[in-house]
Design a protein around this motif. Structure first.
Motif, PDB file in Angstrom:
ATOM      1  N   HIS A   1       5.812  36.813   0.907  1.00 24.27           N
ATOM      2  CA  HIS A   1       3.866  36.734   0.959  1.00 24.27           C
ATOM      3  C   HIS A   1       4.096  38.111   1.536  1.00 24.27           C
ATOM      4  CE1 HIS A   1      -0.104  35.767   1.224  1.00 24.27           C
ATOM      5  NE2 HIS A   1       0.508  34.649  -0.044  1.00 24.27           N
ATOM      6  N   GLU A   2       2.276  38.518   1.540  1.00 21.94           N
ATOM      7  CA  GLU A   2       1.870  39.697   2.020  1.00 21.94           C
ATOM      8  C   GLU A   2       1.343  39.903   3.077  1.00 21.94           C
ATOM      9  OE1 GLU A   2      -0.779  38.369  -1.020  1.00 21.94           O
ATOM     10  OE2 GLU A   2       1.335  38.895  -0.977  1.00 21.94           O
ATOM     11  N   GLU A   3       1.546  38.047   3.949  1.00 23.93           N
ATOM     12  CA  GLU A   3       0.360  37.852   5.085  1.00 23.93           C
ATOM     13  C   GLU A   3       1.614  37.669   5.777  1.00 23.93           C
ATOM     14  OE1 GLU A   3      -1.996  34.713   5.082  1.00 23.93           O
ATOM     15  OE2 GLU A   3      -3.236  35.422   3.165  1.00 23.93           O
ATOM     16  N   GLY A   4       2.891  38.140   5.740  1.00 20.11           N
ATOM     17  CA  GLY A   4       4.309  38.154   6.370  1.00 20.11           C
ATOM     18  C   GLY A   4       4.772  36.904   6.488  1.00 20.11           C
ATOM     19  N   TYR A   5       5.353  36.117   5.767  1.00 18.14           N
ATOM     20  CA  TYR A   5       5.918  34.841   5.731  1.00 18.14           C
ATOM     21  C   TYR A   5       7.458  35.273   5.015  1.00 18.14           C
ATOM     22  CZ  TYR A   5       2.108  31.543   6.285  1.00 18.14           C
ATOM     23  OH  TYR A   5       1.291  31.698   6.820  1.00 18.14           O
TER      24      TYR A   5
ATOM     25  N   ILE B   1       1.031  42.603  10.015  1.00 21.75           N
ATOM     26  CA  ILE B   1       1.583  44.378   9.512  1.00 21.75           C
ATOM     27  C   ILE B   1       1.096  44.722   7.762  1.00 21.75           C
ATOM     28  CG2 ILE B   1       3.441  44.709  11.681  1.00 21.75           C
ATOM     29  CD1 ILE B   1       5.491  44.443   9.432  1.00 21.75           C
ATOM     30  N   GLY B   2       1.003  45.699   7.987  1.00 24.34           N
ATOM     31  CA  GLY B   2       0.387  45.991   6.188  1.00 24.34           C
ATOM     32  C   GLY B   2       2.379  45.566   5.626  1.00 24.34           C
ATOM     33  N   ILE B   3       2.097  44.618   4.872  1.00 25.73           N
ATOM     34  CA  ILE B   3       2.974  44.370   3.160  1.00 25.73           C
ATOM     35  C   ILE B   3       2.294  44.978   2.566  1.00 25.73           C
ATOM     36  CG2 ILE B   3       4.668  42.563   3.091  1.00 25.73           C
ATOM     37  CD1 ILE B   3       4.578  41.448   6.110  1.00 25.73           C
ATOM     38  N   ARG B   4       3.062  45.668   1.151  1.00 22.25           N
ATOM     39  CA  ARG B   4       2.360  45.100  -0.376  1.00 22.25           C
ATOM     40  C   ARG B   4       4.035  44.824  -0.803  1.00 22.25           C
ATOM     41  NH1 ARG B   4       1.771  51.192  -2.166  1.00 22.25           N
ATOM     42  NH2 ARG B   4       1.043  50.361  -4.065  1.00 22.25           N
TER      43      ARG B   4
END
Length: 226
Positions: free
Chosen positions: A34-38, A96-99
């Motif tokens: 998941h882009e929220e860092g999971y 952090i920015g995750i795509r």
């Protein structure tokens, strides 16, 4: 096709470490969901004590050093566990920015026996070698364990550092399992035999827990899987 699968998922695989005092210990592999860092991993490699952190590996298919002198660590915490299914959901403590790619999580029920899969993990992290290793295999069997967990058997001998990594269907490029360990037929059969007629077996078969259980943890956390 195999190279495309590796490129799709290599950036989301991370090494898991524990810091306890001045000691930093490699634990295994986790992968972003998941882009929220999971991230998802297996529960049994994650101790209750000490500060957990993840470290991204080198991304790409170029030659890279087998060990990194400096690494960028990101603190994480376990937000949900399933001891019964031996999986855990982690979350990064900092944003952090995750795509993330679209539609990358599948279901173990869709994979047929004999289908090609790729196992990804930091196989030799316990030896301080920080390379992500890809292994090609086929789904050897789909079984229900003694505690009614759906698991996928695949014909590749994973190493301790691979535990927690993704098992990816090559056919559709979707994650179908969470790599757990090597399959022990004697352990699996202990409820059905007294052991007198069994033969000790060394096998290269490994197993992964169905990704569906990881999706359940994500949904309990209020996340919508991709």
């Amino acid at each position: 096709m195999l190279g495309n699968v590796f490129q799709k998922f290599s950036g989301g695989c991370m090494m898991v470490f524990r810091r306890q005092g001045e000691v930093v210990q490699f634990l295994g592999t986790a992968f972003l969901v998941h882009e929220e860092g999971y991230l998802l991993s297996v529960s049994h490699i994650l101790p209750e004590e000490g500060q957990l952190m993840v470290v991204p590996g080198e991304v790409g298919s170029e030659f890279a050093p087998i060990s990194q002198e400096t690494v960028t660590s990101i603190p994480v915490k376990v937000v949900r566990r399933s001891l019964e299914r031996d999986i855990a959901l982690l979350k990064m403590d900092q944003h952090i920015g995750i795509r993330m790619p679209d539609h990358f999580i599948g279901t173990a029920t869709s994979s047929l026996i004999g289908n090609s899969v790729m196992a990804l993990g930091f196989a030799f992290g316990h030896q301080a070698l920080h390379n992500l290793v890809a292994m090609n295999a086929v789904v050897s069997a789909k079984v229900i364990s003694n505690n009614q967990t759906r698991i996928l058997l695949f014909d590749s001998m994973i190493h301790h550092g691979d535990r927690g990594g993704p098992l990816v269907s090559v056919e559709d490029g979707l994650i179908i399992g969470i790599i757990n360990g090597r399959f022990d037929p004697q352990e699996a059969s202990k409820e059905y035999t007294d052991g007198r007629n069994t033969v000790e077996t060394n096998t290269n078969i490994s197993y992964a827990v169905a990704i569906d259980y990881g999706v359940d943890l994500m949904e309990k956390e209020g996340l919508k899987p991709h």
